[in-house]
Design an enzyme around this catalytic site. Structure first.
Site, mmCIF file in Angstrom:
data_model
loop_
_atom_site.group_PDB
_atom_site.id
_atom_site.type_symbol
_atom_site.label_atom_id
_atom_site.label_comp_id
_atom_site.label_asym_id
_atom_site.label_seq_id
_atom_site.Cartn_x
_atom_site.Cartn_y
_atom_site.Cartn_z
ATOM 1 N N LYS A 22 -23.150 6.620 38.201
ATOM 2 C CA LYS A 22 -21.911 6.782 37.441
ATOM 3 C C LYS A 22 -21.133 5.471 37.383
ATOM 4 O O LYS A 22 -20.678 5.021 36.327
ATOM 5 C CB LYS A 22 -21.071 7.882 38.079
ATOM 6 C CG LYS A 22 -19.876 8.318 37.271
ATOM 7 C CD LYS A 22 -19.190 9.519 37.932
ATOM 8 C CE LYS A 22 -20.120 10.718 37.930
ATOM 9 N NZ LYS A 22 -19.521 11.879 38.618
ATOM 10 N N ARG A 115 -14.033 10.286 41.541
ATOM 11 C CA ARG A 115 -15.314 10.971 41.367
ATOM 12 C C ARG A 115 -16.379 10.368 42.278
ATOM 13 O O ARG A 115 -16.384 9.163 42.537
ATOM 14 C CB ARG A 115 -15.783 10.858 39.912
ATOM 15 C CG ARG A 115 -14.948 11.627 38.908
ATOM 16 C CD ARG A 115 -15.577 11.510 37.515
ATOM 17 N NE ARG A 115 -14.970 12.423 36.551
ATOM 18 C CZ ARG A 115 -13.964 12.106 35.763
ATOM 19 N NH1 ARG A 115 -13.447 10.886 35.808
ATOM 20 N NH2 ARG A 115 -13.461 12.988 34.913
ATOM 21 N N GLY A 130 -22.849 16.701 38.755
ATOM 22 C CA GLY A 130 -22.278 17.963 39.209
ATOM 23 C C GLY A 130 -22.619 18.336 40.631
ATOM 24 O O GLY A 130 -22.167 19.351 41.134
ATOM 25 N N THR A 134 -15.214 16.136 42.192
ATOM 26 C CA THR A 134 -14.287 15.324 41.401
ATOM 27 C C THR A 134 -12.862 15.783 41.713
ATOM 28 O O THR A 134 -12.595 16.989 41.843
ATOM 29 C CB THR A 134 -14.576 15.496 39.897
ATOM 30 O OG1 THR A 134 -15.843 14.918 39.600
ATOM 31 C CG2 THR A 134 -13.509 14.807 39.056
ATOM 32 N N GLN A 181 -10.756 5.913 38.746
ATOM 33 C CA GLN A 181 -10.533 5.550 37.338
ATOM 34 C C GLN A 181 -9.186 6.091 36.866
ATOM 35 O O GLN A 181 -8.812 7.221 37.186
ATOM 36 C CB GLN A 181 -11.669 6.138 36.491
ATOM 37 C CG GLN A 181 -11.668 5.699 35.055
ATOM 38 C CD GLN A 181 -12.906 6.245 34.314
ATOM 39 O OE1 GLN A 181 -13.441 7.285 34.665
ATOM 40 N NE2 GLN A 181 -13.323 5.529 33.295
ATOM 41 N N GLU A 295 -19.180 12.187 28.483
ATOM 42 C CA GLU A 295 -17.891 12.854 28.667
ATOM 43 C C GLU A 295 -16.831 12.017 27.949
ATOM 44 O O GLU A 295 -16.769 10.798 28.133
ATOM 45 C CB GLU A 295 -17.561 12.983 30.148
ATOM 46 C CG GLU A 295 -18.516 13.895 30.905
ATOM 47 C CD GLU A 295 -18.213 13.938 32.395
ATOM 48 O OE1 GLU A 295 -17.034 13.756 32.756
ATOM 49 O OE2 GLU A 295 -19.153 14.138 33.181
ATOM 50 N N GLN A 307 -17.536 8.880 30.901
ATOM 51 C CA GLN A 307 -18.852 8.871 31.548
ATOM 52 C C GLN A 307 -19.945 8.958 30.490
ATOM 53 O O GLN A 307 -19.752 9.561 29.423
ATOM 54 C CB GLN A 307 -19.017 10.040 32.517
ATOM 55 C CG GLN A 307 -20.279 10.004 33.358
ATOM 56 C CD GLN A 307 -20.525 8.654 34.011
ATOM 57 O OE1 GLN A 307 -21.379 7.906 33.565
ATOM 58 N NE2 GLN A 307 -19.757 8.313 35.032
ATOM 59 N N ARG A 309 -24.376 9.356 30.709
ATOM 60 C CA ARG A 309 -25.572 9.382 31.547
ATOM 61 C C ARG A 309 -26.762 9.774 30.678
ATOM 62 O O ARG A 309 -26.584 10.407 29.626
ATOM 63 C CB ARG A 309 -25.402 10.385 32.687
ATOM 64 C CG ARG A 309 -25.220 11.823 32.220
ATOM 65 C CD ARG A 309 -25.070 12.790 33.377
ATOM 66 N NE ARG A 309 -23.834 12.599 34.091
ATOM 67 C CZ ARG A 309 -22.694 13.213 33.793
ATOM 68 N NH1 ARG A 309 -22.628 14.030 32.744
ATOM 69 N NH2 ARG A 309 -21.623 13.012 34.496
ATOM 70 N N HIS A 845 -57.819 34.534 25.960
ATOM 71 C CA HIS A 845 -58.679 34.965 27.056
ATOM 72 C C HIS A 845 -58.141 36.172 27.810
ATOM 73 O O HIS A 845 -58.829 37.186 27.976
ATOM 74 C CB HIS A 845 -58.894 33.805 28.035
ATOM 75 C CG HIS A 845 -59.465 34.241 29.343
ATOM 76 N ND1 HIS A 845 -58.669 34.556 30.443
ATOM 77 C CD2 HIS A 845 -60.727 34.460 29.732
ATOM 78 C CE1 HIS A 845 -59.440 34.937 31.433
ATOM 79 N NE2 HIS A 845 -60.690 34.871 31.031
#
Length: 895
Positions: A22, A115, A130, A134, A181, A295, A307, A309, A845
């Site tokens: 992150k 976070r 997750g 946070t 942040q 995000e 964010q 990722r 089969h």
């Protein structure tokens, strides 16, 4: 700033060991000029220094290493103890000073989001998103330090511990940074995916939006608006009722409020802002070179990114070059057709792609209409769909293999946008007709007048000659010549076997359809066909299953042999037989079985899998299950009973027809069709059987070449050849010694681990979009799992989930729930009273064998092995096509 604290401007993607995924992403995007709120990271060095204060963490880590992912009770107790311990520890003075200085420089009067950022988080191959905590709207020095300490402790939440254990991460090796942040107080916030997370389409940006802070959306408190932007245009807009929103409090912290009625149904972002946000997402995707989970928030007329990722849940994208203006190409999973959807090693993929005979300029090349995606082979059927007839026939043919696959193709070919932009495909019609016409002529001959009694001798003679020819072609050659011969052998295999052998079972399939259609038309009888399927003679795979029962019966009188089967080392099984009472008697039957079927195994289309004659670990549990679930001789008696029932049903069918107007003519036609059906359907498995004989010859050749390269010091193990393609192996055999062979093999081993955790789609486009067919609703009870009925009958019993045959422990009266089955699974069919599969169709089969054995069966229930728990009591309706859970087994632990 120092080793304990780094500003976003000091970070980039190389900073991951210090600030986690992150933090590294935020630094990278800050440097790239994206709108990122200012902040800093408390580094992993600070975390490690903090832990060194503890005198008990070493003991805690030892306990963590002994915990399995599904031991939820132990994880809860241990995790709580660790968290309480860490939160009670003081922050060392030098770390405290560094954090406070950074906070003052960034703005002591500001509110912050704090976070966690783990070093194993937001990676291309795994996401820990997750897993840690946070804290929002943190104000003041003490509140900030407390939030940092709680973030460190959150590395040991229950979900984080379980996730690491499940994915093989060392608890001690995963370290934690803390992102601090500046808070943005948004009017709207949400999540943006640069590819559709549901369908996988790489051409669609998917945006979830809600009022207030994004935590309401992430935590599932609200249903967000959904906006989708495709090719720069707003394609989907769903406005949801948003009853709640989370807002920041002036004194710190957050509050959840109910929105006014009018605001609840308002569109969170207007159309222009949606397109603006999607454009930002595309820029971030291009910057990273991969699809992103972003995000975002919107405040005072500006977007902010908090964010980004990688999206790790997407199935990989096919590597195809599609000319501009063409429709996205449609690819289908070869593994779903062959009832083996596991990921394969590179050699397995290379062999299958060489096997396909069309779309190649040379016999040794891999087929250009196939591609390897996520360790599976996919076939590009787009050019075939340029034929109007193929767009009608192919969905019907595929539905017999896997109903959902057929429905998916049917849905795609109805789309005018797809059909209008199909690629040019000169020569396809001529090629298809040239290949199919002689096969159909042979089918017609066998259907109408060819002596049915000649079929089995003809097929068996062809198989014997084919194997002899293959042995001659691949024997007494070494090095590059051996690899070239293998490529030639594989490349020509389908072109020789298919036209010769397929007409026999194909005539049987056509006759079965005609028998069913005519018995319905003339007698209104749709049940007789199910009885006629039983006890088909000469089916080589059914005979294999019966011989498994013979082996079980041969072992019963000898306790030491039985003990070896149930508890012995499979790799030493044959050797140990010589040392126990009854071993020589049982060994004779064992050797006879291996001579006939030793080249088979579960997942046998993957040439890299050990065969039964090499490793019987997947065979012995089936013999054990048979001994538990069947009486001596019961398997033969049941099969013979099925054959008698089929004979009686055929005679009764003909007698009823003779009593009708034009009865003698109807009975004569039906008699021929029943004779063809009963005589030729038993040959359905012979082409696959012959293919596996040849695959075993090729496998032995590849391993021999691997041994040669081990002696030369090129490879460490003979089976390392399976992590190479045929062309790569040829280059090694020719003497090329490229640097980095060991690194390449290691990389591919890691890729295989990752691919094995992915669920492959049946159908996908070249844009990565997963195509899902829509099944018509059937007459099924509420709460039932609906699939495709493939073998009639209703049975109630205990569900036994079998993911791998070597782990099977079927008991008498149990219903087998499997992801798929191929001939290597056949030994388990005698032990089961019913069958449920996640993939399959009427002619695959498992369905055919179930009908022969008279087992009710339903296939095509996505996720059946997780929806149905091991030990549940269920009702399986193979006539209507559903499974209903009657009683849950609540004592089973679920993953």
């Amino acid at each position: 700033m120092n080793d304990y604290v780094l500003d976003f401007n000091q970070l980039d993607r190389s900073s991951l060991p210090l600030v986690g995924g992150k933090g590294a992403n935020l630094g990278e995007m800050t440097k790239a000029g994206f709108p990122i709120p200012a902040g800093f990271c408390v580094t992993t060095d600070a975390y490690l220094t903090f832990l060194k204060q503890s005198e008990v963490m070493d003991e805690f880590f030892q306990q963590l290493n002994g915990v399995e992912a599904d031991q939820l009770g132990e994880i809860t107790v241990l995790g709580q103890s660790i968290r309480e311990h860490l939160v009670s520890m003081p922050v060392p003075d030098d770390i405290r000073t560094s954090i406070v200085q950074a906070w003052q420089q960034t703005g002591a009067d500001q509110a912050y989001a704090v976070r966690s950022s783990a070093t194993a988080e937001d990676l291309p191959s795994a996401s820990f998103a997750g897993q840690q905590d946070t804290y929002l709207n943190v104000r003041g020095e003490e509140a900030l330090l407390h939030a940092v300490r709680k973030c460190w402790a959150s590395l040991f939440t229950d979900r984080a511990i379980s996730y690491r254990a499940r994915n093989g991460f060392d608890h001690r090796a995963v370290q934690l940074s803390v992102v601090v942040q500046r808070m943005v107080f948004p009017e709207v916030s949400g999540i943006m995916f640069t590819a559709d997370p549901i369908t996988g389409s790489r051409n669609t940006v998917s945006i979830d939006a809600s009022f207030g802070l994004g935590e309401a959306l992430v935590s599932g408190l609200v249903s967000a608006d959904l906006y989708q932007v495709r090719s720069g245009k707003l394609s989907t807009k769903t406005v949801s009722r948003k009853k709640l929103a989370i807002f920041a409090l002036a004194e710190g912290g957050t509050v959840t409020k109910e929105l006014p009625e009018a605001e609840q149904v308002m569109q969170a972002l207007d159309d222009a802002r949606i397109l603006e946000l999607a454009a930002i997402g595309e820029k971030i995707k291009r910057y990273y070179g991969s699809e992103q989970d972003i995000e975002w928030c919107f405040a005072q007329g500006n977007f902010y990114i908090v964010q980004s990722r990688p999206i790790t849940s997407l199935y990989p994208l096919p590597e195809l070059s599609i000319p501009p203006g063409e429709s996205p190409h449609l690819l289908l999973s070869f593994g779903h057709q062959q009832m083996m959807t596991d990921a394969m090693k590179p050699m397995g993929l290379s062999v299958l792609r060489t096997l396909f005979p069309f779309g190649k300029t040379g016999i040794r090349e891999m087929n250009e209409h196939t591609t390897a995606v996520g360790g599976r082979v996919y076939v590009d059927i787009t050019k075939l769909l340029t034929l109007k007839q193929a767009r009608v026939i192919l969905p019907k043919v595929l539905s017999n293999i896997d109903e959902m696959m057929g429905l998916g193709v049917a849905e795609i070919v109805k789309q005018e946008s797809f059909v209008q932009h199909l690629p040019s495909a000169p020569g396809v019609r001529k090629g298809v007709i040239g290949f199919i016409r002689p096969v159909l002529l042979k089918v017609l001959r066998k259907l109408l007048y060819a002596p049915v009694s000649d079929a089995h001798p003809e097929v068996n003679a062809y198989i014997e000659a084919s194997i002899h020819k293959g042995e001659n072609q691949l024997s007494r050659v070494y090095g590059p010549e051996r690899i070239v011969r293998i490529q030639e052998h594989i490349g020509s295999l389908l072109l020789t076997i298919f036209p010769q052998l397929i007409p026999y079972p194909l005539a049987g399939i056509v006759s079965s359809r005609l028998v069913n259609a005519l018995s319905m038309k003339w007698l209104g009888d749709s049940e007789v066909i199910h009885v006629l399927n039983r006890g088909l003679s000469g089916n080589i795979t059914s005979e294999m299953g019966l011989m498994i029962g013979d082996l079980a019966d041969a072992a019963r009188p000898y306790p030491q042999v039985t003990d070896l089967i149930l508890h012995g080392d499979p790799l030493l099984f044959r050797e140990k037989l010589q040392q126990v009472e009854g071993g020589s008697v049982f060994g004779e039957q064992w050797d006879r079985f291996m001579k006939l079927y030793g080249m088979r195994c579960p997942g046998e289309i993957d040439i890299t899998r050990p065969r039964w004659c090499e490793d019987p670990s997947t065979l012995l549990p089936s013999i054990g299950s048979h001994m538990r679930s069947m009486e001596p001789g019961e398997h033969r008696a049941k099969f013979a009973e099925g054959a008698l029932q089929a004979e009686a049903a055929a005679n009764d069918l003909l007698n009823r027809l003779r009593a009708q107007p034009f009865g003698r003519l109807k009975a004569k036609l039906m008699s021929r069709l029943v004779s063809v059906f009963r005589g030729l359907m038993g040959l359905r498995e012979h082409p696959k059987y012959l293919m596996m004989q040849h695959f075993y010859l090729v496998r032995k050749g590849l391993l021999n070449e691997g041994n040669s390269l081990v002696k030369k010091g090129v490879l460490q193990r003979a089976d390392d050849v399976f992590y190479l393609s045929l062309d790569e192996l040829l280059k090694l055999a020719e003497g090329e010694r490229p640097s980095g062979v060991a690194a390449l093999l290691e990389q591919r081993m890691e890729e295989l681990k990752r691919f094995r955790g992915m669920k492959p789609p049946r159908l996908m486009t070249s844009e990565g979009e997963i195509v899902i067919g829509r099944r018509k609703l059937q007459d099924a009870p509420e709460g039932a799992f609906v699939g495709t009925p493939v073998s009639a009958g209703v049975i109630e019993g205990i569900a036994r989930v079998v993911l791998r045959p070597e782990e099977a422990k079927l008991n008498k009266g149990e219903i087998m729930i499997a992801p798929f089955t191929d001939p290597g699974w056949t030994p388990l069919f005698h032990s089961a009273v019913g069958l449920v599969m996640e993939v399959g169709g009427l002619m695959t089969h498992g369905a055919v064998v179930a009908r022969e054995y008279g087992l009710p069966a339903v296939v095509g229930i996505d996720g059946a092995t997780t929806l149905i728990r091991d030990g549940d009591r269920i009702r399986l309706d193979g006539t209507r096509g559903y499974v209903l859970v009657l009683e849950r087994n609540d004592f089973m632990k679920l993953d």
